[in-house]
Design a protein around this motif. Structure first.
Motif, PDB file in Angstrom:
ATOM      1  N   VAL A 115      -8.193   7.395  -5.310  1.00  0.00           N
ATOM      2  CA  VAL A 115      -7.016   6.536  -5.434  1.00  0.00           C
ATOM      3  C   VAL A 115      -6.380   6.408  -4.056  1.00  0.00           C
ATOM      4  CG1 VAL A 115      -4.733   6.243  -6.452  1.00  0.00           C
ATOM      5  CG2 VAL A 115      -6.597   7.204  -7.834  1.00  0.00           C
ATOM      6  N   VAL A 116      -6.286   5.183  -3.563  1.00  0.00           N
ATOM      7  CA  VAL A 116      -5.633   4.901  -2.280  1.00  0.00           C
ATOM      8  C   VAL A 116      -4.389   4.071  -2.568  1.00  0.00           C
ATOM      9  CG1 VAL A 116      -5.830   3.769  -0.033  1.00  0.00           C
ATOM     10  CG2 VAL A 116      -7.812   4.956  -1.009  1.00  0.00           C
ATOM     11  N   THR A 117      -3.229   4.593  -2.200  1.00  0.00           N
ATOM     12  CA  THR A 117      -1.969   3.902  -2.467  1.00  0.00           C
ATOM     13  C   THR A 117      -1.313   3.430  -1.170  1.00  0.00           C
ATOM     14  OG1 THR A 117      -0.791   6.022  -2.435  1.00  0.00           O
ATOM     15  CG2 THR A 117      -1.550   5.217  -4.581  1.00  0.00           C
ATOM     16  N   GLY A 118      -0.335   2.564  -1.317  1.00  0.00           N
ATOM     17  CA  GLY A 118       0.302   1.971  -0.151  1.00  0.00           C
ATOM     18  C   GLY A 118       1.032   2.964   0.725  1.00  0.00           C
ATOM     19  N   ASP A 119       1.504   4.068   0.137  1.00  0.00           N
ATOM     20  CA  ASP A 119       2.195   5.069   0.940  1.00  0.00           C
ATOM     21  C   ASP A 119       1.242   6.087   1.552  1.00  0.00           C
ATOM     22  OD1 ASP A 119       1.685   5.896  -1.649  1.00  0.00           O
ATOM     23  OD2 ASP A 119       3.544   7.012  -1.890  1.00  0.00           O
ATOM     24  N   ALA A 120      -0.068   5.832   1.455  1.00  0.00           N
ATOM     25  CA  ALA A 120      -1.063   6.736   2.032  1.00  0.00           C
ATOM     26  C   ALA A 120      -1.780   6.121   3.229  1.00  0.00           C
ATOM     27  CB  ALA A 120      -2.085   7.141   0.974  1.00  0.00           C
ATOM     28  N   VAL A 121      -1.455   4.873   3.570  1.00  0.00           N
ATOM     29  CA  VAL A 121      -2.089   4.212   4.716  1.00  0.00           C
ATOM     30  C   VAL A 121      -1.005   3.671   5.644  1.00  0.00           C
ATOM     31  CG1 VAL A 121      -4.228   3.608   3.528  1.00  0.00           C
ATOM     32  CG2 VAL A 121      -2.286   2.041   3.405  1.00  0.00           C
ATOM     33  N   SER A 122      -1.312   3.623   6.923  1.00  0.00           N
ATOM     34  CA  SER A 122      -0.327   3.129   7.886  1.00  0.00           C
ATOM     35  C   SER A 122      -0.310   1.605   7.947  1.00  0.00           C
ATOM     36  CB  SER A 122      -0.607   3.704   9.281  1.00  0.00           C
ATOM     37  OG  SER A 122      -1.908   3.376   9.707  1.00  0.00           O
ATOM     38  N   ARG A 123      -1.446   0.984   7.645  1.00  0.00           N
ATOM     39  CA  ARG A 123      -1.512  -0.482   7.604  1.00  0.00           C
ATOM     40  C   ARG A 123      -2.075  -0.893   6.247  1.00  0.00           C
ATOM     41  NH1 ARG A 123      -4.451  -3.396  12.397  1.00  0.00           N
ATOM     42  NH2 ARG A 123      -6.231  -2.301  11.463  1.00  0.00           N
ATOM     43  N   GLY A 124      -1.291  -1.664   5.502  1.00  0.00           N
ATOM     44  CA  GLY A 124      -1.724  -2.083   4.180  1.00  0.00           C
ATOM     45  C   GLY A 124      -2.438  -3.419   4.193  1.00  0.00           C
ATOM     46  N   LYS A 125      -2.751  -3.922   3.006  1.00  0.00           N
ATOM     47  CA  LYS A 125      -3.354  -5.244   2.881  1.00  0.00           C
ATOM     48  C   LYS A 125      -2.420  -6.276   3.507  1.00  0.00           C
ATOM     49  CE  LYS A 125      -5.262  -3.896  -1.636  1.00  0.00           C
ATOM     50  NZ  LYS A 125      -5.302  -4.185  -3.085  1.00  0.00           N
ATOM     51  N   PRO A 126      -2.917  -7.265   4.249  1.00  0.00           N
ATOM     52  CA  PRO A 126      -4.300  -7.746   4.326  1.00  0.00           C
ATOM     53  C   PRO A 126      -5.191  -7.052   5.354  1.00  0.00           C
ATOM     54  CG  PRO A 126      -2.890  -9.201   5.588  1.00  0.00           C
ATOM     55  CD  PRO A 126      -1.984  -8.171   4.959  1.00  0.00           C
ATOM     56  N   HIS A 127      -4.724  -5.987   6.003  1.00  0.00           N
ATOM     57  CA  HIS A 127      -5.584  -5.240   6.917  1.00  0.00           C
ATOM     58  C   HIS A 127      -6.699  -4.551   6.127  1.00  0.00           C
ATOM     59  CE1 HIS A 127      -2.845  -5.891  10.253  1.00  0.00           C
ATOM     60  NE2 HIS A 127      -1.840  -5.533   9.469  1.00  0.00           N
ATOM     61  N   PRO A 128      -7.814  -4.252   6.754  1.00  0.00           N
ATOM     62  CA  PRO A 128      -8.941  -3.641   6.039  1.00  0.00           C
ATOM     63  C   PRO A 128      -8.766  -2.166   5.722  1.00  0.00           C
ATOM     64  CG  PRO A 128      -9.486  -3.886   8.362  1.00  0.00           C
ATOM     65  CD  PRO A 128      -8.167  -4.579   8.159  1.00  0.00           C
ATOM     66  N   ASP A 129      -7.758  -1.521   6.309  1.00  0.00           N
ATOM     67  CA  ASP A 129      -7.630  -0.066   6.235  1.00  0.00           C
ATOM     68  C   ASP A 129      -7.705   0.523   4.825  1.00  0.00           C
ATOM     69  OD1 ASP A 129      -6.582  -1.267   8.586  1.00  0.00           O
ATOM     70  OD2 ASP A 129      -5.593   0.592   9.152  1.00  0.00           O
TER      71      ASP A 129
END
Length: 216
Positions: free
Chosen positions: A126-140
């Motif tokens: 599970v990958v959530t928005g508060d777990a990545v530094s750059r969200g969609k539309p970036h590929p991260d």
């Protein structure tokens, strides 16, 4: 299989939109359906910045996000609005041993009641928005999900309902099964379109893959 959540697994966009209008009324701002639909698929903090500017309210983006989450989580806890065919496809993927990841820009506390309504271990990652530094539309987000599944993005099929999400998945290198919902989605070289998930089984997904050299 890499699953978007809002608009794909669950039809929570009406919850978000209703909560945005409530936020505007509570703080003396103005809002519109057009502005609401502009946010479909976006990172929540980016949405908070957009709302601050276009709603005209004096709240920091992070506080806007928290107030929105309060309203939407309360609605989801009352009823999870599943998209047609989504749970059935998920169950068939699980039974067939296909690794699945949930890739959403919603925060973990919003995702929790949705996961609680599914069988345990439905998603391997599970990958959530508060777990990545750059969200969609970036590929991260999609790169992280594929990495945690120990797969290359090109070995994965993503399911999305928005241009923002589709851009994220295809820029990561995944093929994208697009099932439009509240907003139209443009054609793309790594995008395959379907009107609904109803009747779709794990055994059908291989024919949706695009040759690896296409779109490179």
């Amino acid at each position: 299989m890499l699953w978007d959540m809002d608009g794909t697994l669950v039809d929570t966009e009406p919850y978000w939109i209703a909560t945005e209008f409530e936020l505007a009324e509570r703080h003396g701002g103005t809002w519109s359906e057009e502005h609401a639909l502009n946010l479909v698929g976006f990172d929540l903090l980016d949405s908070g910045r957009y709302i601050r500017e276009h709603m005209g309210i004096d709240l920091e983006p992070a506080e806007i996000v928290e107030q929105l989450l309060d309203g939407v989580v309360a609605r989801v806890e009352e009823e999870v609005p599943w998209r047609p065919g989504a749970r059935e496809l998920l169950a068939d993927l699980n039974a067939s041993g296909v690794p699945c990841a949930l890739v959403t820009m919603s925060y973990r506390r919003f995702v929790a009641p949705v996961l609680a309504a599914l069988p345990e271990a439905t998603f391997d990652v599970v990958v959530t928005g508060d777990a990545v530094s750059r969200g969609k539309p970036h590929p991260d987000p999609y790169l992280r999900a594929a990495d945690e599944l120990r797969l290359g993005p090109g070995e994965c099929l993503a399911i999305e309902d928005s241009n923002t999400g589709a851009r994220s998945a295809e820029s990561a290198g995944a093929t994208v099964l697009v099932v439009p919902n509240h907003v139209p989605v443009l054609d793309g070289e790594r995008r395959v379109f379907r009107d609904s998930l109803i009747g779709l089984a794990a055994s059908d997904l291989g024919v949706l893959q695009i040759p690896a050299n296409r779109g490179n």
